[in-house]
Design a protein around this motif. Structure first.
Motif, PDB file in Angstrom:
ATOM      1  N   GLY A 210       0.808  -1.210   0.000  1.00  0.00           N
ATOM      2  CA  GLY A 210       0.000   0.000   0.000  1.00  0.00           C
ATOM      3  C   GLY A 210       0.840   1.258   0.000  1.00  0.00           C
ATOM      4  N   ASP A 211       2.017   1.193   0.610  1.00  0.00           N
ATOM      5  CA  ASP A 211       2.878   2.378   0.645  1.00  0.00           C
ATOM      6  C   ASP A 211       3.335   2.788  -0.747  1.00  0.00           C
ATOM      7  OD1 ASP A 211       3.778   3.257   3.620  1.00  0.00           O
ATOM      8  OD2 ASP A 211       3.267   1.136   3.567  1.00  0.00           O
ATOM      9  N   LEU A 212       3.373   1.835  -1.667  1.00  0.00           N
ATOM     10  CA  LEU A 212       3.774   2.175  -3.037  1.00  0.00           C
ATOM     11  C   LEU A 212       2.756   3.058  -3.723  1.00  0.00           C
ATOM     12  CD1 LEU A 212       5.142  -1.280  -4.267  1.00  0.00           C
ATOM     13  CD2 LEU A 212       6.433   0.646  -3.325  1.00  0.00           C
ATOM     14  N   THR A 213       1.505   3.085  -3.219  1.00  0.00           N
ATOM     15  CA  THR A 213       0.488   3.935  -3.838  1.00  0.00           C
ATOM     16  C   THR A 213       0.763   5.416  -3.587  1.00  0.00           C
ATOM     17  OG1 THR A 213      -1.012   3.834  -1.919  1.00  0.00           O
ATOM     18  CG2 THR A 213      -1.231   2.106  -3.590  1.00  0.00           C
ATOM     19  N   ARG A 214       1.700   5.719  -2.711  1.00  0.00           N
ATOM     20  CA  ARG A 214       2.099   7.120  -2.529  1.00  0.00           C
ATOM     21  C   ARG A 214       2.813   7.673  -3.760  1.00  0.00           C
ATOM     22  NH1 ARG A 214       1.820   7.818   3.097  1.00  0.00           N
ATOM     23  NH2 ARG A 214       2.171   5.911   4.313  1.00  0.00           N
ATOM     24  N   LEU A 215       3.365   6.785  -4.571  1.00  0.00           N
ATOM     25  CA  LEU A 215       4.208   7.215  -5.686  1.00  0.00           C
ATOM     26  C   LEU A 215       3.359   7.573  -6.895  1.00  0.00           C
ATOM     27  CD1 LEU A 215       7.025   4.514  -5.438  1.00  0.00           C
ATOM     28  CD2 LEU A 215       6.975   6.808  -4.427  1.00  0.00           C
ATOM     29  N   GLU A 216       3.573   8.753  -7.415  1.00  0.00           N
ATOM     30  CA  GLU A 216       2.902   9.215  -8.623  1.00  0.00           C
ATOM     31  C   GLU A 216       3.918   9.918  -9.513  1.00  0.00           C
ATOM     32  OE1 GLU A 216      -0.291  11.763  -7.564  1.00  0.00           O
ATOM     33  OE2 GLU A 216      -1.471  10.205  -6.563  1.00  0.00           O
ATOM     34  N   ARG A 217       3.716   9.800 -10.806  1.00  0.00           N
ATOM     35  CA  ARG A 217       4.590  10.474 -11.762  1.00  0.00           C
ATOM     36  C   ARG A 217       3.704  11.214 -12.750  1.00  0.00           C
ATOM     37  NH1 ARG A 217      10.088   9.366 -12.192  1.00  0.00           N
ATOM     38  NH2 ARG A 217      11.128  10.143 -14.067  1.00  0.00           N
ATOM     39  N   ASP A 218       3.803  12.514 -12.774  1.00  0.00           N
ATOM     40  CA  ASP A 218       2.962  13.346 -13.629  1.00  0.00           C
ATOM     41  C   ASP A 218       3.266  13.052 -15.097  1.00  0.00           C
ATOM     42  OD1 ASP A 218       1.588  15.317 -14.974  1.00  0.00           O
ATOM     43  OD2 ASP A 218       2.319  16.966 -13.740  1.00  0.00           O
ATOM     44  N   PRO A 219       2.253  12.672 -15.880  1.00  0.00           N
ATOM     45  CA  PRO A 219       2.496  12.383 -17.300  1.00  0.00           C
ATOM     46  C   PRO A 219       3.047  13.588 -18.067  1.00  0.00           C
ATOM     47  CG  PRO A 219       0.344  11.566 -16.629  1.00  0.00           C
ATOM     48  CD  PRO A 219       0.860  12.408 -15.500  1.00  0.00           C
ATOM     49  N   ALA A 220       2.810  14.787 -17.553  1.00  0.00           N
ATOM     50  CA  ALA A 220       3.280  15.993 -18.236  1.00  0.00           C
ATOM     51  C   ALA A 220       4.584  16.530 -17.662  1.00  0.00           C
ATOM     52  CB  ALA A 220       2.203  17.082 -18.163  1.00  0.00           C
ATOM     53  N   SER A 221       5.252  15.743 -16.834  1.00  0.00           N
ATOM     54  CA  SER A 221       6.472  16.231 -16.191  1.00  0.00           C
ATOM     55  C   SER A 221       7.624  16.329 -17.185  1.00  0.00           C
ATOM     56  CB  SER A 221       6.856  15.323 -15.022  1.00  0.00           C
ATOM     57  OG  SER A 221       7.079  13.998 -15.457  1.00  0.00           O
ATOM     58  N   HIS A 222       8.588  17.167 -16.829  1.00  0.00           N
ATOM     59  CA  HIS A 222       9.775  17.394 -17.651  1.00  0.00           C
ATOM     60  C   HIS A 222      11.027  16.996 -16.870  1.00  0.00           C
ATOM     61  CE1 HIS A 222       7.389  19.626 -20.599  1.00  0.00           C
ATOM     62  NE2 HIS A 222       6.790  20.205 -19.563  1.00  0.00           N
ATOM     63  N   LYS A 223      12.150  16.967 -17.594  1.00  0.00           N
ATOM     64  CA  LYS A 223      13.413  16.579 -16.960  1.00  0.00           C
ATOM     65  C   LYS A 223      13.696  17.463 -15.752  1.00  0.00           C
ATOM     66  CE  LYS A 223      17.293  17.274 -19.219  1.00  0.00           C
ATOM     67  NZ  LYS A 223      18.356  17.059 -20.229  1.00  0.00           N
ATOM     68  N   GLY A 224      13.916  16.841 -14.641  1.00  0.00           N
ATOM     69  CA  GLY A 224      14.191  17.537 -13.395  1.00  0.00           C
ATOM     70  C   GLY A 224      13.002  17.599 -12.463  1.00  0.00           C
ATOM     71  N   ASP A 225      11.783  17.459 -13.014  1.00  0.00           N
ATOM     72  CA  ASP A 225      10.594  17.548 -12.164  1.00  0.00           C
ATOM     73  C   ASP A 225      10.507  16.405 -11.163  1.00  0.00           C
ATOM     74  OD1 ASP A 225       9.898  19.792 -13.563  1.00  0.00           O
ATOM     75  OD2 ASP A 225       8.294  18.848 -14.731  1.00  0.00           O
ATOM     76  N   ASN A 226      11.104  15.272 -11.490  1.00  0.00           N
ATOM     77  CA  ASN A 226      11.012  14.096 -10.627  1.00  0.00           C
ATOM     78  C   ASN A 226      12.239  13.910  -9.747  1.00  0.00           C
ATOM     79  OD1 ASN A 226       8.426  12.914 -11.739  1.00  0.00           O
ATOM     80  ND2 ASN A 226       9.639  13.094 -13.602  1.00  0.00           N
ATOM     81  N   GLY A 227      13.042  14.948  -9.660  1.00  0.00           N
ATOM     82  CA  GLY A 227      14.122  14.916  -8.693  1.00  0.00           C
ATOM     83  C   GLY A 227      15.511  14.982  -9.287  1.00  0.00           C
ATOM     84  N   GLU A 228      16.354  15.792  -8.652  1.00  0.00           N
ATOM     85  CA  GLU A 228      17.785  15.858  -8.961  1.00  0.00           C
ATOM     86  C   GLU A 228      18.543  15.535  -7.675  1.00  0.00           C
ATOM     87  OE1 GLU A 228      19.264  19.069 -11.321  1.00  0.00           O
ATOM     88  OE2 GLU A 228      17.260  19.538 -12.114  1.00  0.00           O
ATOM     89  N   VAL A 229      19.460  14.603  -7.783  1.00  0.00           N
ATOM     90  CA  VAL A 229      20.178  14.080  -6.616  1.00  0.00           C
ATOM     91  C   VAL A 229      21.673  14.323  -6.791  1.00  0.00           C
ATOM     92  CG1 VAL A 229      20.730  11.995  -5.289  1.00  0.00           C
ATOM     93  CG2 VAL A 229      18.419  12.300  -6.236  1.00  0.00           C
ATOM     94  N   LEU A 230      22.309  14.755  -5.722  1.00  0.00           N
ATOM     95  CA  LEU A 230      23.767  14.884  -5.697  1.00  0.00           C
ATOM     96  C   LEU A 230      24.325  13.865  -4.713  1.00  0.00           C
ATOM     97  CD1 LEU A 230      26.408  16.380  -6.458  1.00  0.00           C
ATOM     98  CD2 LEU A 230      26.001  17.853  -4.454  1.00  0.00           C
ATOM     99  N   VAL A 231      25.216  13.007  -5.192  1.00  0.00           N
ATOM    100  CA  VAL A 231      25.920  12.052  -4.340  1.00  0.00           C
ATOM    101  C   VAL A 231      27.321  12.593  -4.071  1.00  0.00           C
ATOM    102  CG1 VAL A 231      26.793   9.696  -4.109  1.00  0.00           C
ATOM    103  CG2 VAL A 231      24.636  10.117  -5.331  1.00  0.00           C
ATOM    104  N   VAL A 232      27.649  12.802  -2.821  1.00  0.00           N
ATOM    105  CA  VAL A 232      29.008  13.195  -2.433  1.00  0.00           C
ATOM    106  C   VAL A 232      29.661  11.955  -1.843  1.00  0.00           C
ATOM    107  CG1 VAL A 232      30.428  14.672  -0.981  1.00  0.00           C
ATOM    108  CG2 VAL A 232      28.342  15.582  -2.027  1.00  0.00           C
TER     109      VAL A 232
END
Length: 480
Positions: A210-232
């Motif tokens: 059920g916790d996976l139902t929290r995840l949504e991805r907007d069909p109209a999203s663009h590059k960067g809208d779903n997250g940018e991550v920096l690994v140090v």
């Protein structure tokens, strides 16, 4: 108090634990029937106005418990438009038993009549905004009627996420809500009954599908809208930051960059052409690098710090300085964890220790997972951050809420799986609250590990986990 979306998670988790939605609907419908009996005498006129979703399905169950009343059931819409199979089954049960049912195909055909009790089951917790037709006409008729209005879960027109009541919402006289109260209900100044419908406490404690139902991805999203991550990361070790970065990409982040010592940048890049490298001078992280890394981190949604950095004094000093000045969300793993108890920061940290690292941070643990959960919650409250403590039972807590994950297996003690977990957590923290990101990450990585072991047996390596991550996290979203 639970929002409508949180209630949806719990319903699905209950189903994963063996308590299906159909059973919950039966209990809900019975609870509403009990409320009707408390408000009306046998023989009184009771009209149920049911929508086409599960809220309406609850009331269709209610009808079967009201044989002593002058009953009328109105379905708003055509039966073939009922949106869930369990609601459709309950509609068909009423047809088979020849209950007095009617369908309202458009708002002009709606006739409430003169009931003593109206059961409002048009719209439940998943609706926001003003009512549309035919619900708007039905709500107006209820509000103008002299009948007592009993709403199911929430009055139609109440947004169960925000508590906002639409201008044309149903003006309920009583509400029967399920499992826990919802936003906006305490403000109605009408009696609200919170009915126990048999959802186990474990549906809120254990992380399940059920916790996976929290995840949504907007069909109209663009590059960067779903997250940018920096690994140090990187320096003494090169595989760890590469694993974290690749895991973040597999978990749905749009862009992942790795800031690492220049001397190992080529080696880290060689693990994948998908990685973007941001090298800094030298062979290990040190305080002179902090200012430039802080500027870079501020341009990202989530920072992951620790994988492969090592425990040199200068490196840990630099980590402490970086986190102290950071104001965003950061996942802290491996040797970097040791600095967390001694720093003050405005950042939201998700710390991912195994039990040995937890003790090194000053926390306590126990072989009994229930005792461990209490200890982790207490320590999370003390440090003021979110902890994801890895083990046979993963414990996730922010000091107020605590979740327990039960996926994973002994094959995942192999090196590198923690780096994968940090990467998945970092990606999800771009789009979720820290505790939800950590809980879903632990569940997902453990599920992937279980699939790999089921398929191949023990002897997995961390890279075996990468390709399966999207199917666990996102396949359901892609299919809807």
């Amino acid at each position: 108090m639970l929002t409508g979306s949180e209630m949806g998670v719990i319903d699905e988790n209950a189903a994963a634990l063996g308590v299906p939605r159909k059973q919950l609907m039966e209990s809900s419908g019975h609870a509403v029937a009990r409320a009707v009996r408390s408000l009306a005498d046998p023989g009184n006129r009771v009209t149920i106005v049911a929508g086409r979703g599960n809220n309406g399905g609850d009331a269709l169950v209610t009808a079967r418990f009201l044989d002593d009343y002058d009953l009328r059931v109105l379905l708003l819409g055509r039966p073939n438009a009922i949106s869930t199979s369990i609601s459709r089954e309950n509609w068909e049960a009423l047809q088979s038993a020849e209950y007095p049912t009617e369908t309202v195909k458009d708002s002009t055909a709606f006739d409430l009549g003169t009931p003593d009790i109206v059961v409002d089951a048009m719209l439940g917790t998943g609706i926001a905004g003003d009512l549309r037709e035919p619900e708007a006409t039905a709500a107006a008729a209820m509000n103008e009627s002299d009948a007592t209005v009993l709403s199911v879960d929430v009055p139609s027109g109440l947004d169960a996420e925000t508590g906002r009541l639409a201008d044309n919402a149903v003006d309920a006289d009583h509400v029967v809500t399920f499992h826990d109260t919802k936003p906006g209900l305490p403000d109605l100044e009408v009696p609200v009954t919170v009915a126990d419908i048999g959802i186990p406490d474990a549906a809120e404690l254990f992380v399940e599908r059920g916790d996976l139902t929290r995840l949504e991805r907007d069909p109209a999203s663009h590059k960067g809208d779903n997250g940018e991550v920096l690994v140090v990361g990187g320096g003494p070790y090169t595989g760890a930051p590469a694993l974290s970065a690749q895991a973040a990409l597999r978990a749905g982040a749009d862009l992942v960059r790795v800031a690492c010592p220049e001397v190992v940048a080529r080696e880290i890049q060689s693990y994948s052409e998908n990685l973007i490298l941001r090298p800094f001078d030298g062979d290990h992280l040190a305080p002179p690098h902090v200012d430039s890394l802080a500027e870079l981190a501020a341009e990202h949604d989530t920072l992951i710090v620790g994988p492969g950095l090592g425990d040199a004094d200068a490196t840990l000093e630099a980590v402490a300085d970086l986190l102290s000045g950071f104001e965003g969300t950061a996942v802290v793993d491996a040797d970097a964890l040791s600095v967390v108890p001694d720093i003050e920061t405005d950042a939201e940290l998700v710390c991912t220790p195994h039990q040995g690292e937890l003790r090194g941070m000053g926390g306590e643990t126990s072989e009994d997972w229930r005792e461990r959960a209490d200890l982790v919650e207490s320590f999370a409250s003390e440090v003021g951050q979110t902890l994801l403590v890895k083990g046979p039972y993963d414990v996730v807590s922010d000091g107020e809420r605590t979740r327990v994950g039960r996926t994973g297996n002994p094959g995942m003690t192999v090196g590198g799986t923690g780096d994968v977990l940090a990467g998945v957590t970092g990606a999800l923290a771009c789009i979720q609250d820290p505790i939800d990101a950590a809980a879903i990450a632990a569940y997902a990585v453990g599920t992937v590990g279980d699939r790999v072991v089921d398929d191949r047996g023990y002897g997995l390596v961390a890279t075996d986990l990468l390709d399966e991550i999207p199917s666990v996290l996102w396949q359901r979203e892609a299919e809807t």
